[in-house]
Write a protein that holds these residues in place. Structure first.
Motif, PDB file in Angstrom:
ATOM      1  N   ALA A  21     -19.490   2.448 -37.677  1.00  0.00           N
ATOM      2  CA  ALA A  21     -20.796   1.930 -38.068  1.00  0.00           C
ATOM      3  C   ALA A  21     -21.512   1.518 -36.787  1.00  0.00           C
ATOM      4  CB  ALA A  21     -20.642   0.738 -39.008  1.00  0.00           C
ATOM      5  N   ILE A  22     -22.644   2.148 -36.496  1.00  0.00           N
ATOM      6  CA  ILE A  22     -23.324   1.943 -35.222  1.00  0.00           C
ATOM      7  C   ILE A  22     -24.406   0.878 -35.373  1.00  0.00           C
ATOM      8  CG2 ILE A  22     -24.663   3.057 -33.393  1.00  0.00           C
ATOM      9  CD1 ILE A  22     -23.391   5.711 -34.270  1.00  0.00           C
ATOM     10  N   VAL A  23     -24.408  -0.084 -34.457  1.00  0.00           N
ATOM     11  CA  VAL A  23     -25.458  -1.097 -34.430  1.00  0.00           C
ATOM     12  C   VAL A  23     -26.700  -0.446 -33.839  1.00  0.00           C
ATOM     13  CG1 VAL A  23     -26.164  -3.344 -33.552  1.00  0.00           C
ATOM     14  CG2 VAL A  23     -23.771  -2.948 -34.181  1.00  0.00           C
TER      15      VAL A  23
ATOM     16  N   LYS B 218     -29.348   5.009 -42.758  1.00  0.00           N
ATOM     17  CA  LYS B 218     -28.955   3.878 -43.597  1.00  0.00           C
ATOM     18  C   LYS B 218     -27.898   4.292 -44.616  1.00  0.00           C
ATOM     19  CE  LYS B 218     -33.396   1.502 -43.135  1.00  0.00           C
ATOM     20  NZ  LYS B 218     -34.634   1.064 -43.821  1.00  0.00           N
ATOM     21  N   ARG B 219     -28.028   5.496 -45.150  1.00  0.00           N
ATOM     22  CA  ARG B 219     -27.010   6.005 -46.077  1.00  0.00           C
ATOM     23  C   ARG B 219     -25.667   6.185 -45.366  1.00  0.00           C
ATOM     24  NH1 ARG B 219     -27.579   6.771 -51.661  1.00  0.00           N
ATOM     25  NH2 ARG B 219     -26.536   8.794 -51.516  1.00  0.00           N
ATOM     26  N   TYR B 220     -25.727   6.579 -44.120  1.00  0.00           N
ATOM     27  CA  TYR B 220     -24.502   6.737 -43.323  1.00  0.00           C
ATOM     28  C   TYR B 220     -23.808   5.393 -43.134  1.00  0.00           C
ATOM     29  CZ  TYR B 220     -21.625   7.619 -39.167  1.00  0.00           C
ATOM     30  OH  TYR B 220     -20.583   7.695 -38.260  1.00  0.00           O
ATOM     31  N   GLY B 221     -24.595   4.338 -43.036  1.00  0.00           N
ATOM     32  CA  GLY B 221     -24.016   3.011 -42.895  1.00  0.00           C
ATOM     33  C   GLY B 221     -24.163   2.410 -41.521  1.00  0.00           C
ATOM     34  N   VAL B 222     -25.351   2.546 -40.921  1.00  0.00           N
ATOM     35  CA  VAL B 222     -25.577   1.888 -39.642  1.00  0.00           C
ATOM     36  C   VAL B 222     -25.806   0.401 -39.876  1.00  0.00           C
ATOM     37  CG1 VAL B 222     -26.556   3.985 -38.634  1.00  0.00           C
ATOM     38  CG2 VAL B 222     -28.073   2.300 -39.701  1.00  0.00           C
ATOM     39  N   ILE B 223     -25.696  -0.358 -38.809  1.00  0.00           N
ATOM     40  CA  ILE B 223     -25.936  -1.797 -38.858  1.00  0.00           C
ATOM     41  C   ILE B 223     -27.251  -2.055 -38.129  1.00  0.00           C
ATOM     42  CG2 ILE B 223     -25.085  -4.068 -38.155  1.00  0.00           C
ATOM     43  CD1 ILE B 223     -22.248  -2.829 -38.258  1.00  0.00           C
TER      44      ILE B 223
ATOM     45  N   PRO C 217      -9.757  -1.559 -37.958  1.00  0.00           N
ATOM     46  CA  PRO C 217     -11.067  -1.487 -37.298  1.00  0.00           C
ATOM     47  C   PRO C 217     -11.138  -2.369 -36.054  1.00  0.00           C
ATOM     48  CG  PRO C 217     -11.309  -1.802 -39.667  1.00  0.00           C
ATOM     49  CD  PRO C 217      -9.862  -2.028 -39.338  1.00  0.00           C
ATOM     50  N   VAL C 218     -11.931  -1.926 -35.098  1.00  0.00           N
ATOM     51  CA  VAL C 218     -12.179  -2.692 -33.885  1.00  0.00           C
ATOM     52  C   VAL C 218     -13.678  -2.689 -33.619  1.00  0.00           C
ATOM     53  CG1 VAL C 218      -9.925  -2.133 -32.898  1.00  0.00           C
ATOM     54  CG2 VAL C 218     -11.908  -0.703 -32.353  1.00  0.00           C
ATOM     55  N   LEU C 219     -14.090  -3.512 -32.673  1.00  0.00           N
ATOM     56  CA  LEU C 219     -15.481  -3.550 -32.230  1.00  0.00           C
ATOM     57  C   LEU C 219     -15.558  -2.843 -30.885  1.00  0.00           C
ATOM     58  CD1 LEU C 219     -18.412  -4.568 -32.406  1.00  0.00           C
ATOM     59  CD2 LEU C 219     -17.641  -6.732 -31.399  1.00  0.00           C
TER      60      LEU C 219
ATOM     61  N   ALA D 211     -22.028  -5.610 -41.122  1.00  0.00           N
ATOM     62  CA  ALA D 211     -20.810  -5.424 -40.328  1.00  0.00           C
ATOM     63  C   ALA D 211     -19.572  -5.693 -41.177  1.00  0.00           C
ATOM     64  CB  ALA D 211     -20.834  -6.340 -39.113  1.00  0.00           C
ATOM     65  N   ARG D 212     -19.611  -6.715 -41.985  1.00  0.00           N
ATOM     66  CA  ARG D 212     -18.470  -7.006 -42.856  1.00  0.00           C
ATOM     67  C   ARG D 212     -18.274  -5.892 -43.889  1.00  0.00           C
ATOM     68  NH1 ARG D 212     -20.414 -12.720 -42.602  1.00  0.00           N
ATOM     69  NH2 ARG D 212     -18.924 -13.850 -41.293  1.00  0.00           N
ATOM     70  N   ALA D 213     -19.369  -5.315 -44.368  1.00  0.00           N
ATOM     71  CA  ALA D 213     -19.254  -4.196 -45.305  1.00  0.00           C
ATOM     72  C   ALA D 213     -18.570  -3.010 -44.634  1.00  0.00           C
ATOM     73  CB  ALA D 213     -20.638  -3.792 -45.814  1.00  0.00           C
ATOM     74  N   ALA D 214     -18.877  -2.772 -43.374  1.00  0.00           N
ATOM     75  CA  ALA D 214     -18.228  -1.685 -42.638  1.00  0.00           C
ATOM     76  C   ALA D 214     -16.732  -1.950 -42.492  1.00  0.00           C
ATOM     77  CB  ALA D 214     -18.871  -1.518 -41.266  1.00  0.00           C
ATOM     78  N   LEU D 215     -16.372  -3.179 -42.181  1.00  0.00           N
ATOM     79  CA  LEU D 215     -14.949  -3.515 -42.036  1.00  0.00           C
ATOM     80  C   LEU D 215     -14.223  -3.366 -43.371  1.00  0.00           C
ATOM     81  CD1 LEU D 215     -14.969  -6.643 -39.687  1.00  0.00           C
ATOM     82  CD2 LEU D 215     -14.720  -4.236 -39.096  1.00  0.00           C
ATOM     83  N   SER D 216     -14.885  -3.731 -44.458  1.00  0.00           N
ATOM     84  CA  SER D 216     -14.263  -3.582 -45.777  1.00  0.00           C
ATOM     85  C   SER D 216     -13.972  -2.120 -46.088  1.00  0.00           C
ATOM     86  CB  SER D 216     -15.179  -4.173 -46.855  1.00  0.00           C
ATOM     87  OG  SER D 216     -15.355  -5.563 -46.667  1.00  0.00           O
ATOM     88  N   ALA D 217     -14.805  -1.228 -45.528  1.00  0.00           N
ATOM     89  CA  ALA D 217     -14.599   0.215 -45.709  1.00  0.00           C
ATOM     90  C   ALA D 217     -13.663   0.778 -44.641  1.00  0.00           C
ATOM     91  CB  ALA D 217     -15.934   0.940 -45.663  1.00  0.00           C
ATOM     92  N   LYS D 218     -13.042  -0.128 -43.858  1.00  0.00           N
ATOM     93  CA  LYS D 218     -12.090   0.250 -42.798  1.00  0.00           C
ATOM     94  C   LYS D 218     -12.751   1.111 -41.720  1.00  0.00           C
ATOM     95  CE  LYS D 218      -8.086  -0.066 -45.855  1.00  0.00           C
ATOM     96  NZ  LYS D 218      -7.832  -1.443 -45.397  1.00  0.00           N
ATOM     97  N   ARG D 219     -14.009   0.806 -41.430  1.00  0.00           N
ATOM     98  CA  ARG D 219     -14.731   1.484 -40.358  1.00  0.00           C
ATOM     99  C   ARG D 219     -14.856   0.552 -39.160  1.00  0.00           C
ATOM    100  NH1 ARG D 219     -20.338   3.530 -42.391  1.00  0.00           N
ATOM    101  NH2 ARG D 219     -20.233   4.741 -40.444  1.00  0.00           N
TER     102      ARG D 219
END
Length: 236
Positions: free
Chosen positions: A98-100, A116-121, A74-76, A139-147
């Motif tokens: 994951a979109i902020v 929110k279900r999709y996983g936005v930040i 993952p990257v930012l 954001a950390r949850a997204a990284l844990s999901a390799k997004r």
């Protein structure tokens, strides 16, 4: 002809978007993958209408981009924001980042729940300590999901030629997540202005050289700001 194109786009895109968005909760209840597929169907509908009705196309510059250049890590992504165009196209192009997203968008009935279900930040413009902690947790949850994560660091949509300073949320993510940043310059405002009709043309997405983690905040912000504004040309 431009006025006719804009009228037809409104009729077809928004007319088709209503049933797509209203049925999103069904996909969201099935599974996250079903929700992603549903979202991609919407963005493909957007892409088809922009190409075939508005005659707006896209060009990608920069060779390998984003997590594709990091073996899937993952990257930012830090992107310029000039129109609605990139908010839909980047989601599909960057493989479901994951979109902020600002808080008020997630408050929209139906759509906000699905987002929110999709996983936005979710980011709170008040920038309170609690809001920042929630943003970093998501954001950390997204990284844990390799997004990967996508942020529009200037905080809002701007006109061509406008280059506001980066919001504090970018620095918070950069300093805490410690992952590379891929800046994305976009010139969509030249064909999709904030005010006035959309006109035929090409939107360029230019992926800049990755910015490594661990730089001082001022240097990271300076490099990102310069890179996302690399295509910026004021309108006449």
């Amino acid at each position: 002809m431009i006025a006719l194109r804009n009228l037809l786009f409104k009729l077809f895109f928004y007319g088709g978007s209503v049933p797509i968005v209203m049925t999103t909760p069904i996909s969201a209840l099935i599974s996250w993958r079903a929700l992603v597929a549903h979202t991609h169907f919407w963005t493909r509908w957007h892409g088809w209408t922009t190409r075939h009705i508005l005659d707006i196309h896209q060009r990608i510059e920069g060779g390998r981009f984003g997590d594709m250049a990091f073996g899937g890590a993952p990257v930012l992504y830090a992107a310029k924001h000039q129109s609605m165009y990139e908010t839909l196209e980047l989601g599909r192009m960057l493989r479901n980042p994951a979109i902020v997203m600002k808080q008020e968008l997630t408050d929209i009935p139906v759509w906000g729940w699905a987002a929110k279900r999709y996983g936005v930040i979710v980011v709170d413009r008040e920038a309170s300590a609690g809001a920042l902690r929630r943003m970093l947790r998501d954001a950390r949850a997204a990284l844990s999901a390799k997004r990967s994560i996508l942020i529009f660091p200037e905080g809002t949509r701007v006109e061509p030629g406008e280059q506001p300073e980066l919001r504090a949320g970018f620095a918070g993510l950069y300093q805490m997540l410690k992952i590379p940043v891929v800046p994305v310059a976009i010139d969509s405002g030249m064909v999709w202005p904030k005010h006035g009709p959309k006109v035929p043309g090409t939107v360029t997405f230019r992926f800049g050289d990755p910015i490594p983690p661990g730089l001082p905040r001022e240097e990271a912000e300076r490099r990102v700001h310069a890179a996302i504004n690399a295509l910026d040309v004021p309108r006449d």
